[in-house]
Design an enzyme around this catalytic site. Sequence first.
Site, PDB file in Angstrom:
ATOM      1  N   ASP A   1      -6.936   5.291  -5.672  1.00  0.00           N
ATOM      2  CA  ASP A   1      -7.831   5.672  -4.581  1.00  0.00           C
ATOM      3  C   ASP A   1      -8.884   6.671  -5.042  1.00  0.00           C
ATOM      4  OD1 ASP A   1      -5.052   4.920  -3.237  1.00  0.00           O
ATOM      5  OD2 ASP A   1      -6.715   4.450  -1.895  1.00  0.00           O
TER       6      ASP A   1
ATOM      7  N   ARG B   1     -11.129   8.590   6.298  1.00  0.00           N
ATOM      8  CA  ARG B   1      -9.927   8.848   5.484  1.00  0.00           C
ATOM      9  C   ARG B   1     -10.389   9.640   4.259  1.00  0.00           C
ATOM     10  NH1 ARG B   1      -6.079   3.955   4.184  1.00  0.00           N
ATOM     11  NH2 ARG B   1      -4.556   5.642   3.995  1.00  0.00           N
TER      12      ARG B   1
HETATM   13  O1  MRU Z   1      -3.110   3.677   2.561  1.00  0.00           O
HETATM   14  P1  MRU Z   1      -3.682   2.469   1.883  1.00  0.00           P
HETATM   15  O2  MRU Z   1      -2.961   1.208   2.212  1.00  0.00           O
HETATM   16  O3  MRU Z   1      -5.185   2.368   2.062  1.00  0.00           O
HETATM   17  O4  MRU Z   1      -3.422   2.758   0.347  1.00  0.00           O
HETATM   18  C1  MRU Z   1      -3.944   1.866  -0.590  1.00  0.00           C
HETATM   19  C2  MRU Z   1      -3.551   2.157  -1.976  1.00  0.00           C
HETATM   20  O5  MRU Z   1      -3.001   3.192  -2.293  1.00  0.00           O
HETATM   21  C3  MRU Z   1      -3.986   1.176  -3.009  1.00  0.00           C
HETATM   22  O6  MRU Z   1      -3.046   1.089  -4.022  1.00  0.00           O
HETATM   23  C4  MRU Z   1      -5.337   1.644  -3.578  1.00  0.00           C
HETATM   24  O7  MRU Z   1      -6.260   1.817  -2.553  1.00  0.00           O
HETATM   25  C5  MRU Z   1      -5.849   0.690  -4.564  1.00  0.00           C
HETATM   26  S1  MRU Z   1      -6.467  -0.781  -3.783  1.00  0.00           S
HETATM   27  C6  MRU Z   1      -7.121  -1.802  -4.935  1.00  0.00           C
END
Ligand code: MRU
Length: 337
Positions: A234, A89
């Site tokens: 992220d 990802r």
């Molecule tokens: O697509 P995801 O579910 O991996 O997205 C996760 C998020 O955007 C979270 O808010 C981010 O990773 C912060 S986790 C502490």
Amino acid sequence: MSRQIKAIEWDADKIVLLDQTLLPGVEKYLEIRTIAELVGAIQRLVVRGAPALGVAGAFGVVIALDEAKTGNWSDGQLDKAIDSLKDARPTAVNLAWGVNQVRPLIGLGRDAVVQTALKLADEDRDANFAMGSIGADWLLRELGDRPLNLLTHCNTGSLATTGSGTALGVIKELHNRQRVKEVFVDETRPLMQGSRLTAWELEIEGIPYRIAPDSAAATAILSGKVDAALIGADRIALNGDSANKIGSLGVALACSIAKIPFLVVAPESTVDRSILNGDSISIEMRPDHEITRFAGKQIAPAGARTFNPAFDVTPAKFISAVITEKKAYEIAKGEVL
Ligand code: MRU
């Protein structure tokens, strides 16, 4: 009622993942022994959330080493497998970060890689506690020492980390201090990390919450129902621009207009100091079916085209502070990371 949630664990020769795609209805654990299984699990969001992905990246290198040994792989094959994991990802910097933390140790042997990966998982848990307390202190100093109405987007708790969480870790700490009135949980379309995962965690913790459609966030904020909003991240650029789950930007804009704090809570491992601002953040685009189908049913005309970015970037000017395990970076006052 509170209990420890383990989204990801290392067990001798395998990674054990709580399958987050089945929550909250089914609590099922998957055993991961190959890189192909791990990459698939990451892409399907069985394991997700930036810090959890970092730990998955580090443990994944051990999986690759074991597979290389049994499959008699060349160094080139091993490198290719590790690269496929690193790139599974693109947006959360933590995945590549976790891989890169242990990759240089391969020459020292499997044990060195395992020990470092376990250490990263422990450090993430400790960082969660530190962020929880720094973030709680910051909010109570800013808003007065009183119970607060909070809003959060996506899932940033134990399911996304190895500890209490980032933004949700702050909320849990405030709850421990009896300073949470209620949490507005954005359902977080299209994959419902808010209503499926965050609400599940808040339920377990006994923290009062209500779920609202993402489209109700601006109304909740501008009508004075919310004292502050907190999200995770992220990837955070040097200037504080922060990528997080799609919909975070709208929450930030509403908070800015309402003049209430908007906090980004994330470990230092989410800060990408190699990029000056958010323009360089690669945003993952997700498949059409996440939008055109719901609960297994087609809900849009066949062949409908979609726009389905998994993340957005909130410019630093809309962020009050970035909370890490080190400190509260006062972004609104011009501080950089
Ligand atoms: O697509 P995801 O579910 O991996 O997205 C996760 C998020 O955007 C979270 O808010 C981010 O990773 C912060 S986790 C502490």
